[in-house]
Motif scaffolding. Structure first.
Motif, PDB file in Angstrom:
ATOM      1  N   ASN A  60       0.749  -1.223  -0.230  1.00  0.00           N
ATOM      2  CA  ASN A  60       0.014   0.134   0.147  1.00  0.00           C
ATOM      3  C   ASN A  60       0.784   1.161  -0.149  1.00  0.00           C
ATOM      4  N   VAL A  61       1.836   1.275   0.903  1.00  0.00           N
ATOM      5  CA  VAL A  61       2.748   2.309   1.103  1.00  0.00           C
ATOM      6  C   VAL A  61       3.395   2.833  -0.374  1.00  0.00           C
ATOM      7  N   LEU A  62       4.078   1.500  -0.852  1.00  0.00           N
ATOM      8  CA  LEU A  62       5.074   1.855  -1.992  1.00  0.00           C
ATOM      9  C   LEU A  62       4.143   2.077  -3.328  1.00  0.00           C
ATOM     10  N   SER A  63       2.761   1.626  -3.478  1.00  0.00           N
ATOM     11  CA  SER A  63       1.998   1.915  -4.407  1.00  0.00           C
ATOM     12  C   SER A  63       1.335   3.499  -4.587  1.00  0.00           C
ATOM     13  N   LYS A  64       1.185   3.934  -2.974  1.00  0.00           N
ATOM     14  CA  LYS A  64       0.796   5.253  -2.759  1.00  0.00           C
ATOM     15  C   LYS A  64       2.046   6.135  -3.313  1.00  0.00           C
ATOM     16  N   MET A  65       3.278   5.899  -2.980  1.00  0.00           N
ATOM     17  CA  MET A  65       4.163   6.540  -3.373  1.00  0.00           C
ATOM     18  C   MET A  65       4.721   6.742  -4.872  1.00  0.00           C
ATOM     19  N   GLY A  66       4.071   5.839  -5.711  1.00  0.00           N
ATOM     20  CA  GLY A  66       4.055   5.762  -7.133  1.00  0.00           C
ATOM     21  C   GLY A  66       4.756   4.910  -7.693  1.00  0.00           C
ATOM     22  N   HIS A  67       5.224   3.868  -6.852  1.00  0.00           N
ATOM     23  CA  HIS A  67       6.103   2.817  -7.357  1.00  0.00           C
ATOM     24  C   HIS A  67       5.229   1.679  -7.995  1.00  0.00           C
ATOM     25  N   ASP A  68       5.578   0.872  -9.015  1.00  0.00           N
ATOM     26  CA  ASP A  68       4.949   0.004  -9.733  1.00  0.00           C
ATOM     27  C   ASP A  68       5.167  -1.233  -8.902  1.00  0.00           C
ATOM     28  N   VAL A  69       4.015  -1.836  -8.345  1.00  0.00           N
ATOM     29  CA  VAL A  69       4.040  -2.860  -7.372  1.00  0.00           C
ATOM     30  C   VAL A  69       3.174  -4.139  -7.889  1.00  0.00           C
ATOM     31  N   SER A  70       3.826  -5.366  -7.746  1.00  0.00           N
ATOM     32  CA  SER A  70       3.080  -6.480  -7.771  1.00  0.00           C
ATOM     33  C   SER A  70       3.205  -7.424  -6.578  1.00  0.00           C
ATOM     34  N   ILE A  71       2.359  -8.211  -6.251  1.00  0.00           N
ATOM     35  CA  ILE A  71       2.201  -8.805  -4.892  1.00  0.00           C
ATOM     36  C   ILE A  71       1.904 -10.108  -5.016  1.00  0.00           C
ATOM     37  N   VAL A  72       2.513 -11.348  -4.509  1.00  0.00           N
ATOM     38  CA  VAL A  72       2.098 -12.696  -4.932  1.00  0.00           C
ATOM     39  C   VAL A  72       1.863 -13.444  -3.491  1.00  0.00           C
ATOM     40  N   ASP A  73       0.727 -14.069  -3.558  1.00  0.00           N
ATOM     41  CA  ASP A  73       0.641 -14.801  -2.232  1.00  0.00           C
ATOM     42  C   ASP A  73      -0.374 -16.174  -3.006  1.00  0.00           C
ATOM     43  N   PRO A  74      -0.169 -17.060  -2.165  1.00  0.00           N
ATOM     44  CA  PRO A  74      -0.800 -18.497  -2.426  1.00  0.00           C
ATOM     45  C   PRO A  74      -2.359 -18.326  -2.251  1.00  0.00           C
ATOM     46  N   ASP A  75      -2.796 -17.518  -1.231  1.00  0.00           N
ATOM     47  CA  ASP A  75      -4.237 -17.318  -0.732  1.00  0.00           C
ATOM     48  C   ASP A  75      -4.705 -16.094  -1.319  1.00  0.00           C
ATOM     49  N   GLU A  76      -5.555 -16.267  -2.337  1.00  0.00           N
ATOM     50  CA  GLU A  76      -6.308 -15.185  -2.972  1.00  0.00           C
ATOM     51  C   GLU A  76      -7.198 -14.212  -2.074  1.00  0.00           C
ATOM     52  N   GLU A  77      -7.485 -14.764  -1.061  1.00  0.00           N
ATOM     53  CA  GLU A  77      -8.279 -13.885   0.172  1.00  0.00           C
ATOM     54  C   GLU A  77      -7.433 -12.952   0.756  1.00  0.00           C
ATOM     55  N   ARG A  78      -6.037 -13.194   0.662  1.00  0.00           N
ATOM     56  CA  ARG A  78      -5.190 -12.478   1.530  1.00  0.00           C
ATOM     57  C   ARG A  78      -5.166 -10.768   0.933  1.00  0.00           C
ATOM     58  N   PHE A  79      -5.430 -10.976  -0.393  1.00  0.00           N
ATOM     59  CA  PHE A  79      -5.471  -9.540  -0.997  1.00  0.00           C
ATOM     60  C   PHE A  79      -6.580  -8.602  -0.515  1.00  0.00           C
ATOM     61  N   SER A  80      -7.631  -9.295   0.216  1.00  0.00           N
ATOM     62  CA  SER A  80      -8.372  -8.307   0.847  1.00  0.00           C
ATOM     63  C   SER A  80      -7.677  -7.325   1.815  1.00  0.00           C
ATOM     64  N   ASN A  81      -6.598  -7.590   2.288  1.00  0.00           N
ATOM     65  CA  ASN A  81      -5.631  -6.823   3.210  1.00  0.00           C
ATOM     66  C   ASN A  81      -5.396  -5.286   2.318  1.00  0.00           C
ATOM     67  N   LEU A  82      -5.224  -5.412   1.222  1.00  0.00           N
ATOM     68  CA  LEU A  82      -4.747  -4.249   0.446  1.00  0.00           C
ATOM     69  C   LEU A  82      -5.837  -3.271   0.375  1.00  0.00           C
ATOM     70  N   SER A  83      -5.489  -1.893   0.396  1.00  0.00           N
ATOM     71  CA  SER A  83      -6.270  -0.834   0.384  1.00  0.00           C
ATOM     72  C   SER A  83      -7.333  -0.683  -0.736  1.00  0.00           C
ATOM     73  N   ASP A  84      -8.014   0.050  -1.055  1.00  0.00           N
ATOM     74  CA  ASP A  84      -8.998   0.430  -2.121  1.00  0.00           C
ATOM     75  C   ASP A  84      -8.131   1.170  -2.975  1.00  0.00           C
ATOM     76  N   GLU A  85      -7.305   2.002  -2.555  1.00  0.00           N
ATOM     77  CA  GLU A  85      -6.368   2.705  -3.468  1.00  0.00           C
ATOM     78  C   GLU A  85      -4.983   1.995  -3.942  1.00  0.00           C
ATOM     79  N   PHE A  86      -4.952   0.620  -3.592  1.00  0.00           N
ATOM     80  CA  PHE A  86      -3.505  -0.240  -4.172  1.00  0.00           C
ATOM     81  C   PHE A  86      -3.926  -0.230  -5.725  1.00  0.00           C
TER      82      PHE A  86
END
Length: 209
Positions: free
Chosen positions: A17-43
């Motif tokens: 969230n922080v890196l995305s907000k700062m303007g970086h191009d961010v990709s995130i990997v996780d085996p559990d798709e439900e964990r992506f709900s931890n990301l903010s709406d602004e991600f």
């Protein structure tokens, strides 16, 4: 920067969230798709579901074009394996693994892996806070030293929201968080709407050259 994060738990999601907000191009990997709900709406980044040590999954997440990778899952072995793959196979310039076992840090450093241990960070911070209330001193992140300073809120800052504070003149120094009188800490990112009270202290972080 193009940055790949492995693990979308509390740390990984907040970092993304922080890196995305700062303007970086961010990709995130996780085996559990439900964990992506931890990301903010602004991600504004890219999410990939899959096993992080699978090279095809990493390719799908853009590892071949990324400039940095942070493996911050809850599995020490997973984090180290991902960093080894990123460094040795895909030649990612900067890789960082979070590890929970402090004893492993020295071992992994011999293999050229940069690591950060939350246990050591917490102990260092707590020790400094107990022995010197207004100076949090230094925290060591592998080869990088980060200096922390805690300053009492000024009359001008009291009553204002954290997000309304002006940046410091020092480009290398950032507002890291808000320390409350009860010992609680709110990170600046999550405390952006928090109103500063008279007994609060502002915690600043700065990389020491």
């Amino acid at each position: 920067m193009n940055i790949l994060i492995v693990g979308c738990g509390k740390v990984g999601s907040q970092l993304a969230n922080v890196l995305s907000k700062m303007g970086h191009d961010v990709s995130i990997v996780d085996p559990d798709e439900e964990r992506f709900s931890n990301l903010s709406d602004e991600f504004a980044g890219y999410t990939v579901t899959g096993v992080p040590i699978d090279q095809d999954v990493l390719r799908k997440a853009g590892i071949e074009g990324c400039e940095a990778l942070a493996a911050v899952s809850n599995d020490d072995n997973m984090n180290v394996m991902v960093c080894q793959i990123a460094s040795e196979i895909f030649h990612v310039p900067k890789v960082l693994a979070r590890i929970y076992d402090p004893a492993r840090g020295d071992v992994f450093s011999h293999f050229g892996l940069h690591t950060v241990c939350p246990t050591n960070l917490s102990v260092d911070a707590l020790y400094s806070m107990l022995t010197d209330r207004d100076r949090i001193k230094n925290v060591y992140l592998d080869t990088t030293t980060v200096a922390f300073d805690a300053a009492p809120a000024t009359e001008e800052e009291i009553g204002r929201r954290v997000c309304d504070l002006e940046k410091t003149d020092d480009e290398k120094e950032i507002l890291f968080g808000l320390l409350h009188s009860n010992g609680g800490l709110e990170l600046a990112y999550t405390a952006s709407l928090t109103v500063i009270k008279p007994d609060d202290r502002l915690l600043y972080a700065k990389i020491v050259d």
